[in-house]
Design a protein around this motif. Structure first.
Motif, PDB file in Angstrom:
ATOM      1  N   LEU A 278      60.989  93.397  28.897  1.00 53.52           N
ATOM      2  CA  LEU A 278      60.411  94.132  28.315  1.00 53.52           C
ATOM      3  C   LEU A 278      60.903  94.485  26.840  1.00 53.52           C
ATOM      4  O   LEU A 278      60.216  94.757  25.932  1.00 53.52           O
ATOM      5  N   GLU A 279      62.290  94.882  26.943  1.00 51.13           N
ATOM      6  CA  GLU A 279      62.958  95.399  25.757  1.00 51.13           C
ATOM      7  C   GLU A 279      62.910  94.145  24.783  1.00 51.13           C
ATOM      8  O   GLU A 279      62.799  94.365  23.267  1.00 51.13           O
TER       9      GLU A 279
ATOM     10  N   GLN B  12      55.121  93.250  13.653  1.00 50.02           N
ATOM     11  CA  GLN B  12      54.483  94.023  12.997  1.00 50.02           C
ATOM     12  C   GLN B  12      55.167  94.458  11.654  1.00 50.02           C
ATOM     13  O   GLN B  12      54.388  94.737  10.745  1.00 50.02           O
ATOM     14  N   VAL B  13      56.276  94.193  11.443  1.00 48.76           N
ATOM     15  CA  VAL B  13      56.960  94.194  10.204  1.00 48.76           C
ATOM     16  C   VAL B  13      56.814  92.858   9.237  1.00 48.76           C
ATOM     17  O   VAL B  13      56.397  92.918   8.364  1.00 48.76           O
ATOM     18  N   PHE B  14      57.180  91.644   9.967  1.00 55.17           N
ATOM     19  CA  PHE B  14      57.337  90.567   9.217  1.00 55.17           C
ATOM     20  C   PHE B  14      56.189  89.373   9.429  1.00 55.17           C
ATOM     21  O   PHE B  14      56.052  88.350   8.731  1.00 55.17           O
ATOM     22  N   GLY B  15      55.447  89.605  10.621  1.00 56.06           N
ATOM     23  CA  GLY B  15      54.302  88.918  10.926  1.00 56.06           C
ATOM     24  C   GLY B  15      54.873  87.472  11.357  1.00 56.06           C
ATOM     25  O   GLY B  15      53.916  86.625  11.621  1.00 56.06           O
ATOM     26  N   VAL B  16      56.131  87.501  12.080  1.00 59.59           N
ATOM     27  CA  VAL B  16      56.603  86.433  12.681  1.00 59.59           C
ATOM     28  C   VAL B  16      57.180  86.572  13.850  1.00 59.59           C
ATOM     29  O   VAL B  16      57.608  87.775  14.282  1.00 59.59           O
TER      30      VAL B  16
ATOM     31  N   ARG C 149      60.155  91.567  19.694  1.00 61.69           N
ATOM     32  CA  ARG C 149      59.387  90.795  19.200  1.00 61.69           C
ATOM     33  C   ARG C 149      58.111  91.505  18.630  1.00 61.69           C
ATOM     34  O   ARG C 149      57.854  91.146  17.291  1.00 61.69           O
ATOM     35  N   LEU C 150      57.686  92.347  19.168  1.00 60.80           N
ATOM     36  CA  LEU C 150      56.417  93.182  18.605  1.00 60.80           C
ATOM     37  C   LEU C 150      56.833  93.800  17.227  1.00 60.80           C
ATOM     38  O   LEU C 150      56.167  93.736  16.203  1.00 60.80           O
ATOM     39  N   THR C 151      57.974  94.585  17.420  1.00 62.95           N
ATOM     40  CA  THR C 151      58.465  95.090  16.235  1.00 62.95           C
ATOM     41  C   THR C 151      58.482  93.948  14.868  1.00 62.95           C
ATOM     42  O   THR C 151      58.049  94.383  13.681  1.00 62.95           O
ATOM     43  N   ARG C 152      59.250  92.861  15.199  1.00 59.84           N
ATOM     44  CA  ARG C 152      59.298  91.497  14.133  1.00 59.84           C
ATOM     45  C   ARG C 152      58.043  91.254  13.827  1.00 59.84           C
ATOM     46  O   ARG C 152      57.183  91.079  12.616  1.00 59.84           O
TER      47      ARG C 152
END
Length: 497
Positions: free
Chosen positions: A482-483, A493-497, A488-491
């Motif tokens: 989950l961490e 949301q920020v970079f779209g990849v 991955r969700l952060t990436r």
């Protein structure tokens, strides 16, 4: 483009911490939050330095504001940053020219495809995810229409052929599963699953023998019994009663086809039902109008009927028809479908909640305001954030609990990132407690139009994470996964990849 990435990173930092504001945090949680803020601050400072914006120590400013834990300070900072970065993005630059050209092309595609072209005011990340998911949603809508028409025509042919037989009586199919709920972890390659309810033929009855409620391997069986048809209102064209006049039935070369052909002992056999239905499809396909537009292949399956339909352009639709026996008048069925990785006797039928689930999502769709994105959140979690440790059914249970708790109006585009964090946060809390409650057992907030057996409402909630209680290694692995998904969700949301 860089300005948008900086803004996205700052927005993400704020959105992740908003649910915690106003609450008194213990020392451990406060330390974790502070570490997360420091990490975001360092990433933001690095991006600013790369584009010669280091004269404004925005990372330190964000961190200082967040330490105050006041909503007004964060909101003020957020809007000041939006204004400053917007002015920066308006300055002429060669990279901006390229981006403008690309954006113009994308806008034409969106307008031509029927998406809401008035998206300029919505967050960048929301528009990015919505664009990814929109095409698969449209594809599924077309696929559902084709499949529902095809299966309806097939069943009409079968019902006419079998009207005077003692075969199981096929009822209208019910679309179930993610593709009929409006989302799919497989995107364009969705499997269109339908449940075909079975009723007993004349002179027969189904008696359900149920195992322990909520257990995937519960030994649920469907016992076939003969019923008396001696009374006038039960008789059909002087047909003898199988129960009280078996000799007369044998003399007239009549027998209970249901017992002799579709049962093992006195129990309905899911594999025999599936083979019979597959043969029916093969024999009737030539009569179907769809046969002029699709080639049909029956795929191997021991407990259902799986079809691959391929049109002239090579595009395929995967259809699976499973068979079910209804529990009374409720939305719960015993299904022929079984877990693929577990041996299941052919006379054992699994309890399925698929009809109740699809009714729940249809209810949400009727009540939700326009542009509600709860299905986008679910599809994102189940497809882009796919993980071996978290099945699509886990994500769906997570989202269903939140839909039953949060107002539907809060699943809008502006709150998209916050709802994603809510989904992650809810799952994280369940993992920490080693408990995720089954949605349909002991749920006091169940919508009234979903019909459940009385025992479901009175039952204690069933823990879907019971395996984690018994296996500490699996629990630790799930927390690590989950961490990783959170990162991955952060990436994304920020970079779209």
């Amino acid at each position: 483009m860089a300005a948008k990435k900086v803004l996205a990173l700052l927005v993400l930092t704020i959105c992740q911490l908003l649910p915690m504001l106003g609450n008194k945090l213990d020392d451990g949680k406060h330390e974790r939050v502070q570490q997360r803020v420091e990490q975001r601050s360092l990433e933001t400072t690095r991006l600013l330095q790369e584009h010669e914006w280091s004269s404004l120590d925005w990372g330190a400013l964000v961190f200082a504001a967040l330490q105050q834990w006041q909503r007004w300070a964060i909101a003020d900072l957020f809007f000041r940053l939006c204004w400053w970065l917007w002015k920066r993005s308006r300055q002429p630059d060669s990279s901006d020219d390229e981006e403008s050209s690309s954006s113009s092309s994308t806008g034409l595609e969106e307008e031509g495809s029927g998406e809401d072209s008035n998206d300029e005011g919505h967050p960048l990340m929301t528009r990015t995810f919505a664009k990814r998911i929109w095409w698969s949603v449209q594809s599924m809508a077309y696929g559902r229409q084709v499949v529902e028409e095809l299966v309806g025509d097939l069943l009409a042919v079968f019902q006419e052929r079998l009207s005077t037989s003692f075969f199981p009586v096929l009822q209208p199919a019910i679309g179930v599963g993610s593709a009929f709920e409006g989302w799919s972890p497989c995107g364009h390659d969705a499997v269109y699953r339908l449940l075909v309810p079975l009723k007993p033929p004349h002179g027969h009855a189904f008696r359900l023998e149920l195992g322990t409620a909520g257990q995937m391997l519960a030994k649920n069986c469907v016992r076939v019994e003969l019923e008396c048809t001696c009374t006038r209102d039960q008789r059909v064209e002087d047909m003898p009663c199988f129960l009280h006049h078996p000799e007369e039935a044998l003399q007239r070369n009549l027998e209970s086809t249901l017992l002799s052909t579709f049962c093992t002992g006195f129990y309905l056999d899911a594999q025999k039902i599936a083979r019979w239905f597959q043969n029916l499809v093969i024999s009737a396909w030539g009569e179907m109008p769809q046969s002029r537009h699709y080639s049909m292949e029956v795929l191997p399956s021991s407990r259902s009927c799986k079809l691959r339909l391929t049109n002239a352009s090579g595009r395929s639709l995967l259809v699976e028809m499973v068979f079910g026996v209804q529990r009374g008048d409720s939305d719960i069925f015993l299904s022929s479908q079984a877990a693929e990785d577990t041996f299941t006797p052919s006379t054992t039928w699994a309890e399925t909640y698929a009809v109740a689930e699809v009714k729940f999502f249809r209810r949400m769709a009727r009540q939700a305001p326009r542009d509600t994105l709860y299905l986008n959140c679910l599809q994102l979690c189940a497809s882009i954030l796919v993980s071996a440790g978290f099945s699509s059914s886990t994500w769906k249970t997570d989202v269903m609990h939140l839909l039953n708790t949060l107002p539907l109006s809060s699943w809008n585009r502006w709150d998209f990132m916050i709802r994603l964090q809510d989904i992650m946060g809810y799952l994280h809390g369940c993992l920490e407690e080693k408990r995720l409650d089954h949605f349909f057992f002991g749920n006091e907030n169940m919508p009234e139009d979903i019909i459940l057996p009385a025992a479901f409402r009175a039952a204690e909630p069933i823990n879907l994470f019971q395996c984690l209680v018994q296996d500490p290694a699996a629990h630790a692995k799930a927390l690590r996964e989950l961490e990783e998904l959170q990162d991955r969700l952060t990436r994304l949301q920020v970079f779209g990849v």
